[in-house]
Design a protein around this motif. Structure first.
Motif, PDB file in Angstrom:
ATOM      1  N   TRP A 232      10.372  19.197  10.155  1.00 46.71           N
ATOM      2  CA  TRP A 232       9.498  18.667   9.104  1.00 46.71           C
ATOM      3  C   TRP A 232       8.370  17.855   9.713  1.00 46.71           C
ATOM      4  CZ3 TRP A 232      12.556  16.042   4.531  1.00 46.71           C
ATOM      5  CH2 TRP A 232      13.021  17.037   3.659  1.00 46.71           C
ATOM      6  N   ASP A 233       7.213  17.895   9.032  1.00 47.65           N
ATOM      7  CA  ASP A 233       6.143  16.970   9.356  1.00 47.65           C
ATOM      8  C   ASP A 233       6.239  15.769   8.408  1.00 47.65           C
ATOM      9  OD1 ASP A 233       4.969  17.741   6.890  1.00 47.65           O
ATOM     10  OD2 ASP A 233       3.430  18.960   7.843  1.00 47.65           O
ATOM     11  N   GLN A 234       5.295  14.850   8.467  1.00 47.89           N
ATOM     12  CA  GLN A 234       5.343  13.639   7.647  1.00 47.89           C
ATOM     13  C   GLN A 234       5.104  13.914   6.160  1.00 47.89           C
ATOM     14  OE1 GLN A 234       6.961  11.813  10.173  1.00 47.89           O
ATOM     15  NE2 GLN A 234       6.094  10.144   9.017  1.00 47.89           N
ATOM     16  N   GLU A 235       4.749  15.145   5.816  1.00 46.72           N
ATOM     17  CA  GLU A 235       4.571  15.542   4.418  1.00 46.72           C
ATOM     18  C   GLU A 235       5.808  16.271   3.891  1.00 46.72           C
ATOM     19  OE1 GLU A 235       1.865  14.677   2.684  1.00 46.72           O
ATOM     20  OE2 GLU A 235       0.983  13.748   4.455  1.00 46.72           O
ATOM     21  N   ALA A 236       6.885  16.290   4.687  1.00 50.69           N
ATOM     22  CA  ALA A 236       8.114  17.011   4.367  1.00 50.69           C
ATOM     23  C   ALA A 236       7.862  18.512   4.242  1.00 50.69           C
ATOM     24  CB  ALA A 236       8.786  16.464   3.109  1.00 50.69           C
ATOM     25  N   GLN A 237       6.914  18.991   5.038  1.00 51.12           N
ATOM     26  CA  GLN A 237       6.602  20.414   5.098  1.00 51.12           C
ATOM     27  C   GLN A 237       7.146  20.975   6.405  1.00 51.12           C
ATOM     28  OE1 GLN A 237       4.997  22.102   2.487  1.00 51.12           O
ATOM     29  NE2 GLN A 237       5.421  20.127   1.536  1.00 51.12           N
ATOM     30  N   GLN A 238       7.668  22.184   6.350  1.00 57.14           N
ATOM     31  CA  GLN A 238       8.240  22.803   7.536  1.00 57.14           C
ATOM     32  C   GLN A 238       7.160  23.088   8.567  1.00 57.14           C
ATOM     33  OE1 GLN A 238      10.992  25.969   6.784  1.00 57.14           O
ATOM     34  NE2 GLN A 238      11.235  26.450   8.947  1.00 57.14           N
ATOM     35  N   VAL A 239       7.487  22.812   9.822  1.00 52.67           N
ATOM     36  CA  VAL A 239       6.601  23.123  10.936  1.00 52.67           C
ATOM     37  C   VAL A 239       7.132  24.367  11.640  1.00 52.67           C
ATOM     38  CG1 VAL A 239       5.843  20.738  11.257  1.00 52.67           C
ATOM     39  CG2 VAL A 239       7.824  21.576  12.518  1.00 52.67           C
TER      40      VAL A 239
ATOM     41  N   GLY B 217       0.774  -1.229   0.000  1.00 58.94           N
ATOM     42  CA  GLY B 217       0.000   0.000   0.000  1.00 58.94           C
ATOM     43  C   GLY B 217       0.806   1.280   0.000  1.00 58.94           C
ATOM     44  N   PHE B 218       2.116   1.184  -0.136  1.00 52.32           N
ATOM     45  CA  PHE B 218       2.962   2.374  -0.193  1.00 52.32           C
ATOM     46  C   PHE B 218       3.001   2.894  -1.628  1.00 52.32           C
ATOM     47  CE2 PHE B 218       4.342   0.514   3.726  1.00 52.32           C
ATOM     48  CZ  PHE B 218       4.789   1.565   4.504  1.00 52.32           C
ATOM     49  N   ALA B 219       3.250   4.185  -1.757  1.00 51.17           N
ATOM     50  CA  ALA B 219       3.433   4.817  -3.070  1.00 51.17           C
ATOM     51  C   ALA B 219       4.682   5.684  -3.013  1.00 51.17           C
ATOM     52  CB  ALA B 219       2.228   5.679  -3.425  1.00 51.17           C
ATOM     53  N   VAL B 220       5.305   5.890  -4.161  1.00 54.73           N
ATOM     54  CA  VAL B 220       6.496   6.740  -4.212  1.00 54.73           C
ATOM     55  C   VAL B 220       6.107   8.164  -3.839  1.00 54.73           C
ATOM     56  CG1 VAL B 220       8.306   7.692  -5.683  1.00 54.73           C
ATOM     57  CG2 VAL B 220       7.631   5.290  -5.940  1.00 54.73           C
ATOM     58  N   PHE B 221       6.810   8.719  -2.876  1.00 54.17           N
ATOM     59  CA  PHE B 221       6.570  10.074  -2.376  1.00 54.17           C
ATOM     60  C   PHE B 221       7.668  11.023  -2.838  1.00 54.17           C
ATOM     61  CE2 PHE B 221       7.154  13.072   1.296  1.00 54.17           C
ATOM     62  CZ  PHE B 221       5.978  13.771   1.151  1.00 54.17           C
ATOM     63  N   ALA B 222       8.894  10.509  -2.934  1.00 54.50           N
ATOM     64  CA  ALA B 222      10.039  11.335  -3.335  1.00 54.50           C
ATOM     65  C   ALA B 222      11.149  10.413  -3.834  1.00 54.50           C
ATOM     66  CB  ALA B 222      10.536  12.179  -2.166  1.00 54.50           C
ATOM     67  N   GLY B 223      12.192  11.020  -4.408  1.00 57.68           N
ATOM     68  CA  GLY B 223      13.327  10.267  -4.918  1.00 57.68           C
ATOM     69  C   GLY B 223      13.060   9.740  -6.317  1.00 57.68           C
ATOM     70  N   SER B 224      14.003   8.954  -6.828  1.00 57.91           N
ATOM     71  CA  SER B 224      13.838   8.371  -8.163  1.00 57.91           C
ATOM     72  C   SER B 224      14.740   7.151  -8.301  1.00 57.91           C
ATOM     73  CB  SER B 224      14.186   9.392  -9.248  1.00 57.91           C
ATOM     74  OG  SER B 224      15.579   9.618  -9.293  1.00 57.91           O
ATOM     75  N   MET B 225      14.372   6.283  -9.213  1.00 60.81           N
ATOM     76  CA  MET B 225      15.177   5.094  -9.479  1.00 60.81           C
ATOM     77  C   MET B 225      16.575   5.508  -9.951  1.00 60.81           C
ATOM     78  SD  MET B 225      13.212   2.465  -8.772  1.00 60.81           S
ATOM     79  CE  MET B 225      14.002   1.090  -9.593  1.00 60.81           C
ATOM     80  N   GLU B 226      16.656   6.566 -10.758  1.00 58.27           N
ATOM     81  CA  GLU B 226      17.942   7.025 -11.293  1.00 58.27           C
ATOM     82  C   GLU B 226      18.874   7.527 -10.200  1.00 58.27           C
ATOM     83  OE1 GLU B 226      14.887   8.163 -12.516  1.00 58.27           O
ATOM     84  OE2 GLU B 226      14.912   6.681 -14.126  1.00 58.27           O
ATOM     85  N   GLN B 227      18.309   8.051  -9.122  1.00 57.99           N
ATOM     86  CA  GLN B 227      19.116   8.545  -8.004  1.00 57.99           C
ATOM     87  C   GLN B 227      19.396   7.446  -6.974  1.00 57.99           C
ATOM     88  OE1 GLN B 227      16.455  11.824  -6.968  1.00 57.99           O
ATOM     89  NE2 GLN B 227      18.031  13.276  -7.648  1.00 57.99           N
TER      90      GLN B 227
ATOM     91  N   ASP C 107      -0.079   6.583   4.063  1.00 62.29           N
ATOM     92  CA  ASP C 107      -0.693   7.452   5.065  1.00 62.29           C
ATOM     93  C   ASP C 107       0.408   8.290   5.723  1.00 62.29           C
ATOM     94  OD1 ASP C 107      -2.864   8.570   6.455  1.00 62.29           O
ATOM     95  OD2 ASP C 107      -2.653   7.143   8.095  1.00 62.29           O
ATOM     96  N   GLN C 108       0.679   8.127   7.006  1.00 63.95           N
ATOM     97  CA  GLN C 108       1.712   8.914   7.685  1.00 63.95           C
ATOM     98  C   GLN C 108       3.010   8.133   7.883  1.00 63.95           C
ATOM     99  OE1 GLN C 108       1.375  12.326   8.559  1.00 63.95           O
ATOM    100  NE2 GLN C 108      -0.254  11.932   7.097  1.00 63.95           N
ATOM    101  N   THR C 109       3.100   6.947   7.294  1.00 60.39           N
ATOM    102  CA  THR C 109       4.280   6.103   7.453  1.00 60.39           C
ATOM    103  C   THR C 109       5.233   6.293   6.277  1.00 60.39           C
ATOM    104  OG1 THR C 109       2.950   4.487   8.652  1.00 60.39           O
ATOM    105  CG2 THR C 109       5.078   3.740   7.795  1.00 60.39           C
TER     106      THR C 109
END
Length: 125
Positions: free
Chosen positions: A66-73, A26-36, A44-46
């Motif tokens: 950072w929060d779990q969305e990689a947004q500054q708190v 159930g995970f999806a790619v949030f950031a990064g790349s195969m090339e990197q 969800d929050q994991t």
């Protein structure tokens, strides 16, 4: 002590196989790349970081500011404040941030079982 967003960074042998496995959970790619050679997967929050040939052992990662969305708190403990508190508590650090610096910095420590803990701040305090 506010350590920020938590994730586990896994050292993987095959990035594509690991991506497929975690997508089936159930995970999806949030950031990064195969090339990197790394992907940050989110369910969800994991957060799970998949890293190919970047380090040997798995790492517990905290991101102050950072929060779990990689947004500054707005309210967080700067990594240098965390470092000072850990040192005052007698916890040895394997890598320290310059206490006279500001902004992004990181510290590295090990728990009693040798597990790596990275406290990695990406934002200005």
């Amino acid at each position: 002590m506010k350590l920020g967003a938590f994730s586990i960074s896994l050292s993987v042998k095959d990035l594509l196989k690991s991506r497929t496995f975690y997508e089936q959970l159930g995970f999806a790619v949030f950031a990064g790349s195969m090339e990197q050679n790394y992907l940050i997967m989110k369910n969800d929050q994991t957060l799970i970081g998949l890293f190919h040939e970047m380090f040997e052992k798995n790492i517990l990662t905290f991101n102050p500011g950072w929060d779990q969305e990689a947004q500054q708190v707005g309210d967080f403990d700067d990594v240098r404040k965390i470092q000072k508190s850990l040192k005052e508590s007698g916890i040895p650090l394997a890598q320290e941030a310059d206490p006279n610096s500001s902004g992004p910095a990181s510290i590295l420590l090990f728990d009693p079982d040798g597990n790596t803990i990275l406290i990695d701040q990406h934002v200005e305090s």
